[in-house]
Design a protein around this motif. Structure first.
Motif, PDB file in Angstrom:
ATOM      1  N   VAL A  93     -40.277 -58.426 -50.926  1.00  0.00           N
ATOM      2  CA  VAL A  93     -41.408 -57.611 -50.317  1.00  0.00           C
ATOM      3  C   VAL A  93     -42.515 -58.362 -50.091  1.00  0.00           C
ATOM      4  CG1 VAL A  93     -43.020 -55.879 -51.218  1.00  0.00           C
ATOM      5  CG2 VAL A  93     -40.863 -55.851 -52.073  1.00  0.00           C
ATOM      6  N   LEU A  94     -42.969 -58.151 -48.909  1.00  0.00           N
ATOM      7  CA  LEU A  94     -43.984 -59.007 -48.178  1.00  0.00           C
ATOM      8  C   LEU A  94     -45.346 -58.211 -48.340  1.00  0.00           C
ATOM      9  CD1 LEU A  94     -42.049 -60.027 -44.838  1.00  0.00           C
ATOM     10  CD2 LEU A  94     -42.055 -61.083 -47.423  1.00  0.00           C
ATOM     11  N   ARG A  95     -46.251 -59.222 -48.639  1.00  0.00           N
ATOM     12  CA  ARG A  95     -47.989 -58.786 -48.546  1.00  0.00           C
ATOM     13  C   ARG A  95     -48.688 -59.751 -47.663  1.00  0.00           C
ATOM     14  NH1 ARG A  95     -45.989 -57.934 -53.879  1.00  0.00           N
ATOM     15  NH2 ARG A  95     -45.860 -55.847 -54.584  1.00  0.00           N
ATOM     16  N   ASP A  96     -49.304 -59.165 -46.943  1.00  0.00           N
ATOM     17  CA  ASP A  96     -50.194 -59.894 -45.891  1.00  0.00           C
ATOM     18  C   ASP A  96     -51.072 -60.714 -46.616  1.00  0.00           C
ATOM     19  OD1 ASP A  96     -52.750 -60.478 -44.272  1.00  0.00           O
ATOM     20  OD2 ASP A  96     -51.272 -59.518 -42.649  1.00  0.00           O
ATOM     21  N   ARG A  97     -50.970 -62.092 -46.259  1.00  0.00           N
ATOM     22  CA  ARG A  97     -51.828 -63.164 -46.809  1.00  0.00           C
ATOM     23  C   ARG A  97     -52.590 -63.821 -45.700  1.00  0.00           C
ATOM     24  NH1 ARG A  97     -51.809 -65.562 -52.323  1.00  0.00           N
ATOM     25  NH2 ARG A  97     -52.846 -67.499 -52.070  1.00  0.00           N
ATOM     26  N   HIS A  98     -53.995 -64.145 -46.148  1.00  0.00           N
ATOM     27  CA  HIS A  98     -54.625 -64.979 -45.229  1.00  0.00           C
ATOM     28  C   HIS A  98     -54.410 -66.327 -45.090  1.00  0.00           C
ATOM     29  CE1 HIS A  98     -58.375 -65.907 -42.856  1.00  0.00           C
ATOM     30  NE2 HIS A  98     -58.564 -66.877 -43.759  1.00  0.00           N
ATOM     31  N   ILE A  99     -54.398 -66.781 -43.814  1.00  0.00           N
ATOM     32  CA  ILE A  99     -53.998 -68.353 -43.566  1.00  0.00           C
ATOM     33  C   ILE A  99     -55.082 -68.712 -42.643  1.00  0.00           C
ATOM     34  CG2 ILE A  99     -52.320 -67.672 -42.048  1.00  0.00           C
ATOM     35  CD1 ILE A  99     -51.039 -70.289 -43.036  1.00  0.00           C
ATOM     36  N   THR A 100     -55.413 -70.088 -43.034  1.00  0.00           N
ATOM     37  CA  THR A 100     -56.391 -70.817 -41.903  1.00  0.00           C
ATOM     38  C   THR A 100     -55.624 -72.072 -41.412  1.00  0.00           C
ATOM     39  OG1 THR A 100     -57.288 -71.850 -43.797  1.00  0.00           O
ATOM     40  CG2 THR A 100     -58.324 -70.002 -42.798  1.00  0.00           C
ATOM     41  N   VAL A 101     -55.874 -72.463 -40.146  1.00  0.00           N
ATOM     42  CA  VAL A 101     -55.131 -73.704 -39.658  1.00  0.00           C
ATOM     43  C   VAL A 101     -56.199 -74.527 -38.736  1.00  0.00           C
ATOM     44  CG1 VAL A 101     -52.921 -72.173 -39.070  1.00  0.00           C
ATOM     45  CG2 VAL A 101     -54.490 -72.628 -37.256  1.00  0.00           C
ATOM     46  N   SER A 102     -55.692 -75.809 -38.813  1.00  0.00           N
ATOM     47  CA  SER A 102     -56.667 -76.604 -38.383  1.00  0.00           C
ATOM     48  C   SER A 102     -55.582 -77.850 -37.523  1.00  0.00           C
ATOM     49  CB  SER A 102     -57.274 -77.640 -39.251  1.00  0.00           C
ATOM     50  OG  SER A 102     -57.923 -78.703 -38.481  1.00  0.00           O
ATOM     51  N   ARG A 103     -55.306 -77.528 -36.328  1.00  0.00           N
ATOM     52  CA  ARG A 103     -54.206 -78.103 -35.547  1.00  0.00           C
ATOM     53  C   ARG A 103     -54.293 -79.568 -35.473  1.00  0.00           C
ATOM     54  NH1 ARG A 103     -50.394 -75.514 -32.202  1.00  0.00           N
ATOM     55  NH2 ARG A 103     -49.100 -76.812 -30.880  1.00  0.00           N
ATOM     56  N   GLN A 104     -53.385 -80.558 -35.811  1.00  0.00           N
ATOM     57  CA  GLN A 104     -53.543 -81.992 -35.977  1.00  0.00           C
ATOM     58  C   GLN A 104     -52.733 -82.567 -34.692  1.00  0.00           C
ATOM     59  OE1 GLN A 104     -55.112 -83.388 -38.653  1.00  0.00           O
ATOM     60  NE2 GLN A 104     -55.731 -81.233 -38.668  1.00  0.00           N
ATOM     61  N   ASN A 105     -53.289 -82.642 -33.766  1.00  0.00           N
ATOM     62  CA  ASN A 105     -52.750 -83.204 -32.391  1.00  0.00           C
ATOM     63  C   ASN A 105     -52.266 -84.385 -32.412  1.00  0.00           C
ATOM     64  OD1 ASN A 105     -53.267 -80.632 -30.837  1.00  0.00           O
ATOM     65  ND2 ASN A 105     -55.357 -81.108 -30.753  1.00  0.00           N
ATOM     66  N   HIS A 106     -52.528 -85.298 -33.266  1.00  0.00           N
ATOM     67  CA  HIS A 106     -52.087 -86.732 -33.261  1.00  0.00           C
ATOM     68  C   HIS A 106     -50.658 -86.597 -33.789  1.00  0.00           C
ATOM     69  CE1 HIS A 106     -53.232 -86.008 -37.483  1.00  0.00           C
ATOM     70  NE2 HIS A 106     -52.432 -86.722 -37.926  1.00  0.00           N
ATOM     71  N   LEU A 107     -50.267 -85.538 -34.361  1.00  0.00           N
ATOM     72  CA  LEU A 107     -48.718 -85.518 -34.839  1.00  0.00           C
ATOM     73  C   LEU A 107     -47.937 -85.016 -33.803  1.00  0.00           C
ATOM     74  CD1 LEU A 107     -49.266 -83.918 -38.327  1.00  0.00           C
ATOM     75  CD2 LEU A 107     -49.190 -86.254 -37.766  1.00  0.00           C
ATOM     76  N   VAL A 108     -48.137 -84.616 -32.465  1.00  0.00           N
ATOM     77  CA  VAL A 108     -47.257 -84.211 -31.533  1.00  0.00           C
ATOM     78  C   VAL A 108     -47.487 -85.076 -30.191  1.00  0.00           C
ATOM     79  CG1 VAL A 108     -48.714 -82.345 -30.917  1.00  0.00           C
ATOM     80  CG2 VAL A 108     -46.273 -82.214 -30.452  1.00  0.00           C
ATOM     81  N   ARG A 109     -46.600 -85.450 -29.427  1.00  0.00           N
ATOM     82  CA  ARG A 109     -46.585 -86.183 -28.115  1.00  0.00           C
ATOM     83  C   ARG A 109     -45.849 -85.114 -27.034  1.00  0.00           C
ATOM     84  NH1 ARG A 109     -50.237 -87.877 -30.357  1.00  0.00           N
ATOM     85  NH2 ARG A 109     -50.679 -90.274 -30.974  1.00  0.00           N
ATOM     86  N   ASP A 110     -46.412 -85.121 -25.749  1.00  0.00           N
ATOM     87  CA  ASP A 110     -45.919 -84.548 -24.642  1.00  0.00           C
ATOM     88  C   ASP A 110     -45.178 -85.615 -23.850  1.00  0.00           C
ATOM     89  OD1 ASP A 110     -47.876 -85.802 -23.123  1.00  0.00           O
ATOM     90  OD2 ASP A 110     -49.095 -83.773 -22.908  1.00  0.00           O
ATOM     91  N   VAL A 111     -44.533 -85.230 -22.828  1.00  0.00           N
ATOM     92  CA  VAL A 111     -43.791 -86.182 -21.829  1.00  0.00           C
ATOM     93  C   VAL A 111     -44.495 -87.409 -21.296  1.00  0.00           C
ATOM     94  CG1 VAL A 111     -43.758 -84.636 -19.931  1.00  0.00           C
ATOM     95  CG2 VAL A 111     -41.855 -86.101 -20.164  1.00  0.00           C
ATOM     96  N   THR A 112     -45.801 -86.808 -20.720  1.00  0.00           N
ATOM     97  CA  THR A 112     -46.619 -87.738 -20.190  1.00  0.00           C
ATOM     98  C   THR A 112     -47.042 -88.871 -21.179  1.00  0.00           C
ATOM     99  OG1 THR A 112     -47.538 -85.968 -18.547  1.00  0.00           O
ATOM    100  CG2 THR A 112     -48.997 -88.224 -18.969  1.00  0.00           C
ATOM    101  N   GLN A 113     -47.287 -88.494 -22.336  1.00  0.00           N
ATOM    102  CA  GLN A 113     -47.746 -89.495 -23.423  1.00  0.00           C
ATOM    103  C   GLN A 113     -46.707 -90.225 -23.912  1.00  0.00           C
ATOM    104  OE1 GLN A 113     -49.246 -86.146 -26.153  1.00  0.00           O
ATOM    105  NE2 GLN A 113     -51.148 -87.051 -25.865  1.00  0.00           N
ATOM    106  N   VAL A 114     -45.497 -89.807 -23.740  1.00  0.00           N
ATOM    107  CA  VAL A 114     -44.253 -90.547 -24.265  1.00  0.00           C
ATOM    108  C   VAL A 114     -44.158 -91.798 -23.435  1.00  0.00           C
ATOM    109  CG1 VAL A 114     -41.920 -90.399 -24.851  1.00  0.00           C
ATOM    110  CG2 VAL A 114     -43.230 -88.741 -25.847  1.00  0.00           C
ATOM    111  N   ALA A 115     -44.008 -91.068 -22.091  1.00  0.00           N
ATOM    112  CA  ALA A 115     -43.775 -91.883 -20.830  1.00  0.00           C
ATOM    113  C   ALA A 115     -44.495 -93.129 -20.765  1.00  0.00           C
ATOM    114  CB  ALA A 115     -43.791 -91.162 -19.601  1.00  0.00           C
ATOM    115  N   HIS A 116     -45.895 -92.985 -21.026  1.00  0.00           N
ATOM    116  CA  HIS A 116     -47.072 -93.818 -20.905  1.00  0.00           C
ATOM    117  C   HIS A 116     -46.889 -94.780 -22.206  1.00  0.00           C
ATOM    118  CE1 HIS A 116     -50.917 -95.380 -19.711  1.00  0.00           C
ATOM    119  NE2 HIS A 116     -51.362 -95.482 -20.980  1.00  0.00           N
ATOM    120  N   ALA A 117     -46.547 -94.408 -23.297  1.00  0.00           N
ATOM    121  CA  ALA A 117     -46.327 -95.104 -24.503  1.00  0.00           C
ATOM    122  C   ALA A 117     -45.269 -96.185 -24.464  1.00  0.00           C
ATOM    123  CB  ALA A 117     -46.312 -94.433 -25.871  1.00  0.00           C
ATOM    124  N   ALA A 118     -43.931 -95.488 -23.812  1.00  0.00           N
ATOM    125  CA  ALA A 118     -42.876 -96.314 -23.863  1.00  0.00           C
ATOM    126  C   ALA A 118     -42.900 -97.379 -22.696  1.00  0.00           C
ATOM    127  CB  ALA A 118     -41.540 -95.357 -23.594  1.00  0.00           C
TER     128      ALA A 118
END
Length: 293
Positions: free
Chosen positions: A144-169
């Motif tokens: 049985v599911l009951r709605d629960r409040h959630i807050t987020v704070s995105r940690q952009n340092h944990l993800v890389r896109d193709v441009t960032q990976v190409a540059h780093a490599a």
């Protein structure tokens, strides 16, 4: 209550730990079973037939950025918040996530929560196979599911896109570590998704995720994890970008890095599903240059 040395509610917990805490009011369990397109298995159907008591089903494909043509890219903050609230998962909850393969897709959900700034989440070591092998309780009815409040704070340092990976490599700013099997890494085995080139990102190291696991499907201890990374040629004093076929098993490497205290890591979300698609990106073929364990 004492906990085994391997139990860490922010990375990995044992089936014994989960069994002891199963009735905790602020525990939330997620079944994140997901399989490669050629596996012939359906995570949701398996969940509906049998799951750990109280578990909600976390659909990795649905819980993604549907604006992208790439598979199961990380969701926008708003979508994550909306889905989690509807599932009754929110602030103050300890989350445990597992999958039907043992240690395969659950770490991807662990990473997604980390990306959203949620730290109180752990992967169930050995997953549903270990839980079932120990004869523990299961059910086939959704909670049985009951709605629960959630807050987020995105940690952009944990993800890389193709441009960032190409540059780093290209500049050698970070080590790209690929979790795919050795044959796929070398371009000697076909990709499970059609239309992708074979091979790997130039300069990448290969650490198939299975080398981080023991024979029973549980994760190796911390010395064993360190040894696996070092045998693959990874310098644990330098930044690491984890990659794989589509960003799922790359999260197993990320979880292992977090376990051993290596905090300077990120995950290439598009992984080979993206890199292998673009003809203008360089591809390297051939086996890894470091002997595997």
């Amino acid at each position: 209550m004492t906990q085994a040395p391997q139990d860490d509610p922010r990375t990995l917990v044992s089936t014994d730990w989960l069994a002891r805490h199963l009735k905790d009011p602020d525990l939330r369990i997620l079944d994140a079973s997901w399989y490669l397109p050629d596996a012939g298995r359906n995570g949701r159907a398996e969940y509906e037939a049998c799951h750990i008591p109280g578990a909600r089903f976390f659909d990795i494909d649905e819980m993604s950025d549907q604006r992208s043509s790439l598979p199961h890219m990380a969701p926008p903050n708003e979508k994550f918040i909306s889905r989690m609230r509807a599932m009754g998962v929110g602030d103050g909850h300890q989350v445990v996530v597992y999958d039907g393969a043992g240690m395969f897709s659950a770490p991807r959900v662990w990473w997604t929560f980390r990306l959203m700034g949620k730290l109180d989440i752990a992967v169930l070591d050995g997953g549903l196979p270990k839980w079932l092998a120990e004869g523990r309780e299961t059910e086939d009815m959704p909670p049985v599911l009951r709605d629960r409040h959630i807050t987020v704070s995105r940690q952009n340092h944990l993800v890389r896109d193709v441009t960032q990976v190409a540059h780093a490599a290209k500049l050698g700013q970070a080590q790209v570590v690929d979790a795919r099997g050795a044959a796929r890494f070398a371009g000697e085995a076909p990709e499970p998704r059609p239309g992708l080139r074979a091979g790997h990102i130039p300069g990448a190291l290969n650490l198939p995720f299975g080398q981080l696991l023991k024979h029973d499907g549980t994760m190796k201890d911390i010395p064993g994890l360190k040894a696996a990374f070092e045998a693959a040629g990874v310098d644990l004093a330098r930044p690491v970008i984890t990659s794989c076929g589509s960003g799922v098993t790359a999260a197993i490497l990320a979880l292992a890095l977090e376990r051993i205290g290596h905090r300077n890591w990120s995950l290439y979300d598009g992984s080979w599903a993206e890199w292998g698609m673009y003809e203008d990106l360089p591809v390297e073929a051939g086996p890894a240059r470091v002997t595997q364990v």
